[in-house]
Design a protein around this motif. Sequence first.
Motif, PDB file in Angstrom:
ATOM      1  N   VAL A   1       0.836  -1.202   0.000  1.00  0.00           N
ATOM      2  CA  VAL A   1       0.000   0.000   0.000  1.00  0.00           C
ATOM      3  C   VAL A   1       0.872   1.253   0.000  1.00  0.00           C
ATOM      4  O   VAL A   1       1.753   1.416   0.845  1.00  0.00           O
ATOM      5  CB  VAL A   1      -0.947   0.013   1.209  1.00  0.00           C
ATOM      6  CG1 VAL A   1      -1.740   1.320   1.256  1.00  0.00           C
ATOM      7  CG2 VAL A   1      -1.901  -1.181   1.143  1.00  0.00           C
ATOM      8  N   LEU A   2       0.599   2.159  -0.949  1.00  0.00           N
ATOM      9  CA  LEU A   2       1.293   3.440  -1.038  1.00  0.00           C
ATOM     10  C   LEU A   2       0.451   4.582  -0.475  1.00  0.00           C
ATOM     11  O   LEU A   2       0.992   5.564   0.036  1.00  0.00           O
ATOM     12  CB  LEU A   2       1.644   3.746  -2.495  1.00  0.00           C
ATOM     13  CG  LEU A   2       2.480   2.710  -3.245  1.00  0.00           C
ATOM     14  CD1 LEU A   2       2.693   3.167  -4.679  1.00  0.00           C
ATOM     15  CD2 LEU A   2       3.803   2.461  -2.544  1.00  0.00           C
ATOM     16  N   GLU A   3      -0.866   4.455  -0.614  1.00  0.00           N
ATOM     17  CA  GLU A   3      -1.754   5.538  -0.189  1.00  0.00           C
ATOM     18  C   GLU A   3      -3.154   4.991   0.029  1.00  0.00           C
ATOM     19  O   GLU A   3      -3.593   4.062  -0.659  1.00  0.00           O
ATOM     20  CB  GLU A   3      -1.792   6.634  -1.261  1.00  0.00           C
ATOM     21  CG  GLU A   3      -2.597   7.856  -0.893  1.00  0.00           C
ATOM     22  CD  GLU A   3      -2.627   8.907  -2.001  1.00  0.00           C
ATOM     23  OE1 GLU A   3      -3.103  10.018  -1.723  1.00  0.00           O
ATOM     24  OE2 GLU A   3      -2.185   8.600  -3.126  1.00  0.00           O
ATOM     25  N   THR A   4      -3.850   5.559   1.004  1.00  0.00           N
ATOM     26  CA  THR A   4      -5.239   5.198   1.279  1.00  0.00           C
ATOM     27  C   THR A   4      -6.138   6.367   0.907  1.00  0.00           C
ATOM     28  O   THR A   4      -5.875   7.509   1.298  1.00  0.00           O
ATOM     29  CB  THR A   4      -5.422   4.851   2.768  1.00  0.00           C
ATOM     30  OG1 THR A   4      -4.556   3.762   3.107  1.00  0.00           O
ATOM     31  CG2 THR A   4      -6.867   4.444   3.048  1.00  0.00           C
ATOM     32  N   LEU A   5      -7.184   6.084   0.145  1.00  0.00           N
ATOM     33  CA  LEU A   5      -8.103   7.097  -0.357  1.00  0.00           C
ATOM     34  C   LEU A   5      -9.527   6.773   0.111  1.00  0.00           C
ATOM     35  O   LEU A   5      -9.847   5.618   0.377  1.00  0.00           O
ATOM     36  CB  LEU A   5      -8.084   7.123  -1.893  1.00  0.00           C
ATOM     37  CG  LEU A   5      -6.731   7.281  -2.564  1.00  0.00           C
ATOM     38  CD1 LEU A   5      -6.853   7.034  -4.055  1.00  0.00           C
ATOM     39  CD2 LEU A   5      -6.177   8.659  -2.301  1.00  0.00           C
ATOM     40  N   PRO A   6     -10.397   7.774   0.188  1.00  0.00           N
ATOM     41  CA  PRO A   6     -11.798   7.494   0.534  1.00  0.00           C
ATOM     42  C   PRO A   6     -12.528   6.813  -0.624  1.00  0.00           C
ATOM     43  O   PRO A   6     -12.182   6.995  -1.789  1.00  0.00           O
ATOM     44  CB  PRO A   6     -12.376   8.880   0.817  1.00  0.00           C
ATOM     45  CG  PRO A   6     -11.511   9.821   0.063  1.00  0.00           C
ATOM     46  CD  PRO A   6     -10.135   9.220   0.054  1.00  0.00           C
ATOM     47  N   HIS A   7     -13.536   6.031  -0.275  1.00  0.00           N
ATOM     48  CA  HIS A   7     -14.374   5.331  -1.257  1.00  0.00           C
ATOM     49  C   HIS A   7     -15.795   5.293  -0.710  1.00  0.00           C
ATOM     50  O   HIS A   7     -16.009   5.182   0.494  1.00  0.00           O
ATOM     51  CB  HIS A   7     -13.840   3.913  -1.488  1.00  0.00           C
ATOM     52  CG  HIS A   7     -14.640   3.120  -2.471  1.00  0.00           C
ATOM     53  ND1 HIS A   7     -15.456   2.062  -2.088  1.00  0.00           N
ATOM     54  CD2 HIS A   7     -14.760   3.223  -3.814  1.00  0.00           C
ATOM     55  CE1 HIS A   7     -16.019   1.559  -3.174  1.00  0.00           C
ATOM     56  NE2 HIS A   7     -15.624   2.245  -4.218  1.00  0.00           N
ATOM     57  N   ASP A   8     -16.762   5.393  -1.589  1.00  0.00           N
ATOM     58  CA  ASP A   8     -18.162   5.408  -1.198  1.00  0.00           C
ATOM     59  C   ASP A   8     -18.550   4.061  -0.578  1.00  0.00           C
ATOM     60  O   ASP A   8     -18.573   3.045  -1.278  1.00  0.00           O
ATOM     61  CB  ASP A   8     -19.026   5.693  -2.429  1.00  0.00           C
ATOM     62  CG  ASP A   8     -20.504   5.837  -2.103  1.00  0.00           C
ATOM     63  OD1 ASP A   8     -20.892   5.604  -0.941  1.00  0.00           O
ATOM     64  OD2 ASP A   8     -21.268   6.184  -3.026  1.00  0.00           O
TER      65      ASP A   8
END
Length: 274
Positions: free
Chosen positions: A51-58
Amino acid sequence: MRLKLVVRVAAVLLVGGVLAHPWRAGSGAVDRVSYVRGAAEGGPEQLRAEVLETLPHDPRAFTEGLEMAGGRLYEGTGLAGHSSLRAGPPGKTPAVRVELPAPLFGEGVTVLGRTLWQLTWRNGIAVERDARTLVELRRVRYEDDGWGMCYQRDRGRVVTSNGSSRLVFRDPRTLARTGEVTVTSRGRPVARLNELECVGGSVYANVWPSHRIVRIDADTGAVTGEISVAPLLNAEEQRHADVLNGIAAVPGTDEFLLTGKWWPKMYRVVFVAG
């Protein structure tokens, strides 16, 4: 692809996020992925998702198809009466969204350029749309279960899955069947192939309902890489979520976006030796 036999109400609102990574626009396949073929005696290459980055998701999105093209993330969602197609910057509220009327159950999506295809599960149709506006252009008969799909531009064919161990090749203009290949690993068929992502001569496929992704030589059907995706959600998040189901290659990089059905997060990852 398949729905859990549970009833739940999602009351969580999507929270937009700002990407820390400068996403590069483009279309087509990732051009810097190294395709290391497993030695015949050693089997497929063993990889893991870093994992490089965590983003929001619906968390209300029952994700069925995920693809990056032209700097936009396209996401198709399922469930009859709740199916949609969205497009916009990764990690942010979609810039455009359209709904599929009941009883249509949305499935995989793939962008061909100015148009895209969206499958339905068992409704017997596929929908062609304008890739910019998502406006429906036409419907064609689709004589199969719709699961995943992706576009191999250099081979001029769409690749689809139907939950079996077969990848079916189709004409990109009509989706008429033009061929197929059975996917095998160490000589054994790999069943329940679901969401697909085409990257050069390879196809990445979720194996439903697991945290496993396989990389497939699309010409021979041989699995050349097995990717283990460790559980990414914490225990509380997983209580309200379903399975991993979404692979989108980030054009111009060796990175991918991963998410799942009803997941509150999306992850930017690279696949590394495990």
